[in-house]
Design a protein around this motif. Structure first.
Motif, short mmCIF file in Angstrom:
data_model
loop_
_atom_site.label_atom_id
_atom_site.label_comp_id
_atom_site.label_asym_id
_atom_site.label_seq_id
_atom_site.Cartn_x
_atom_site.Cartn_y
_atom_site.Cartn_z
N PHE A 1 0.92 -1.36 -0.17
CA PHE A 1 0.18 0.04 0.14
C PHE A 1 0.88 1.46 -0.10
O PHE A 1 2.06 1.19 0.26
CB PHE A 1 -0.90 -0.17 1.14
N PHE B 1 -4.29 0.81 -1.99
CA PHE B 1 -3.95 -0.34 -2.34
C PHE B 1 -3.13 0.02 -3.64
O PHE B 1 -3.23 0.47 -4.46
CB PHE B 1 -5.09 -1.05 -2.60
N SER C 1 -1.36 -6.88 -4.33
CA SER C 1 -1.18 -7.98 -3.45
C SER C 1 -0.95 -9.39 -4.20
O SER C 1 -1.15 -9.41 -5.43
CB SER C 1 -2.38 -8.07 -2.56
N TRP D 1 -7.91 -6.56 -1.60
CA TRP D 1 -7.85 -5.28 -1.59
C TRP D 1 -7.29 -4.79 -0.37
O TRP D 1 -7.11 -3.39 -0.38
CB TRP D 1 -9.08 -4.84 -1.98
N GLY D 2 -7.01 -5.21 0.64
CA GLY D 2 -6.78 -4.97 2.00
C GLY D 2 -7.42 -5.49 3.38
O GLY D 2 -7.66 -6.73 3.07
#
Length: 120
Positions: A37, A47, A50, A103-104
């Motif tokens: 991030f 973001f 990942s 996404w987080g």
């Protein structure tokens, strides 16, 4: 307390490359998605990329697709971010974290991050 330790940032000219590394030690995160991030001055953390535990699936923000590559070494509890064709708008503090979703949704407290500054 488990906390990521990011490294590899610095000052680079536009069009250049930087490779970031992040070690998350203290527990085993080999089964977790690991994410990168970034937070630019005055902006929310966003973001970047990942990677799944097996490295079989990677996700990228549209703004870095084709320029950045995420990878991981589970034996070293380390995730990497190869950043090519850098632009001034990539200037930010970069953070990593194991996350619950691609996404987080970070699992551990954020680390100090590593500063990347891209000069035009």
């Amino acid at each position: 307390q488990v906390q990521p330790v990011e490294s590899g940032g610095g000052l680079v000219q536009a069009g250049g490359s930087v490779r970031l590394a992040c070690e998350v030690s203290g527990r085993t995160f080999s089964s977790q998605i690991l994410g990168w991030f970034r937070q630019a001055p005055g902006k929310e953390r966003e973001f970047v990329a990942s990677i799944t535990w097996s490295s079989s699936i990677t996700y990228y923000a549209d703004s870095v697709q084709g320029r950045f590559t995420i990878s991981r070494d589970n034996a070293k509890n380390t995730v990497y971010l190869q950043m090519n064709s850098l632009k001034p708008e990539d200037t930010a503090v970069y953070y990593c974290n194991p996350v619950r979703f691609w996404w987080g949704d970070p699992i551990v407290p954020w680390g100090q991050g590593t500063q990347v500054t891209v000069s035009s």
